[in-house]
Design a protein around this motif. Structure first.
Motif: not given
Length: 305
Positions: A74-79, A81-100
């Motif tokens: 597991v290196i992160g999450q993408v989603n 958001l739900g219940q936003t005025l316009l469809p919104g996306m978010g994500y987070i990655l573990q630092r070790a997975a950055w830059g790839q």
């Protein structure tokens, strides 16, 4: 919302579960990974689990756990958001997975699913103006900068400027836009005033606005504005009222400002501006104060708290 796993060249995006809390805490508990998030790093796996539980309960939200295919780590999450005025996306990655390139790869799969399976017509990304890495991800995916907005992080007193990136379904699918719907950009209130020149001077000398233009001699129309950059400012127009007209403002203007709202109020107090309501934190999460200019128009200033 029920959804299946997605597969890319290097990743598997599977539906998020609370069992992922321990692995995802490596990102949510990391000060650097949470640098541009609106909340502080999580202090425990239990806090991360509670956060995921709240996210999973939002109607319309869609969440994936990002895993590497070669070792299933597991290196992160993408989603979405739900219940936003316009469809919104978010994500987070573990630092070790950055830059790839993992963020771009995961978001590309989520976007394809959103447009093809969820029927989304557009997607937004809100990115801190100092988060250059996420801005590059957005640009690689074809997002375009649409505007900016202030966002106050819960643990900080100042505001951050978020860049709003947008991507239309037809842009993603490389199609021409359908229809000829008119594009709306902004609205500029026009205030009827007794004396355009005097009103412009009031906005400039008392309220700190610029005088953008005065038309006529004597002026019958004018414009004033306050803000740092083109496209990110408050602009008002002033128009000469007919002599026989009675000025009866139907409402008030609401002007969004940053966290220095109390300093702005003190400045207006010193300038002798007529105060209608002093700064107060409202139950709906705004701190506001209201003034009245000489023609009777009320201006309410507000900021998120």
């Amino acid at each position: 919302m029920m959804h299946g796993p997605l597969t890319t060249e290097r990743l598997t995006l599977r539906p998020l579960t609370l069992a992922d809390a321990e692995a995802l805490h490596q990102a949510y508990g990391d000060l650097e990974a949470m640098r541009f998030m609106p909340t502080l790093p999580h202090q425990s796996v239990a806090e991360t689990r509670q956060h995921l539980k709240r996210e999973l309960s939002v109607p319309g939200a869609v969440h994936w756990t990002i895993c590497r295919r070669d070792d299933n780590a597991v290196i992160g999450q993408v989603n979405y958001l739900g219940q936003t005025l316009l469809p919104g996306m978010g994500y987070i990655l573990q630092r070790a997975a950055w830059g790839q390139g993992y963020a771009t790869e995961a978001c590309r799969a989520a976007l394809e699913y959103g447009f093809a399976n969820l029927g989304l017509d557009r997607v937004e990304l809100w990115i801190n103006e100092e988060n250059f890495a996420s801005q590059r991800v957005a640009q690689k995916l074809g997002f375009r900068l649409k505007g900016t907005l202030p966002l106050r992080y819960q643990h900080e007193s100042n505001h951050h400027i978020m860049q709003v990136y947008g991507l239309w379904a037809h842009e993603w699918q490389s199609n021409a836009p359908s229809g000829t719907e008119t594009t709306f950009f902004s609205a500029q209130p026009v205030l009827l005033v007794r004396d355009v020149a005097a009103s412009a001077a009031y906005f400039h000398e008392r309220l700190g606005f610029r005088i953008d233009f005065l038309y006529g001699d004597p002026p019958t129309h004018g414009g004033v504005s306050r803000g740092d950059w083109t496209g990110r400012m408050v602009t008002l127009q002033l128009s000469q009222a007919p002599t026989e007209a009675e000025l009866q403002p139907a409402g008030y203007l609401y002007i969004m400002v940053d966290a220095t709202i109390d300093a702005l109020f003190a400045q207006y107090q010193r300038a002798g501006v007529e105060i209608i309501a002093e700064p107060k934190t409202q139950p709906w999460g705004m701190r506001e104060f209201t003034i009245r200019e000489p023609n009777g128009h009320q201006l309410r200033f507000g900021t998120h708290v």
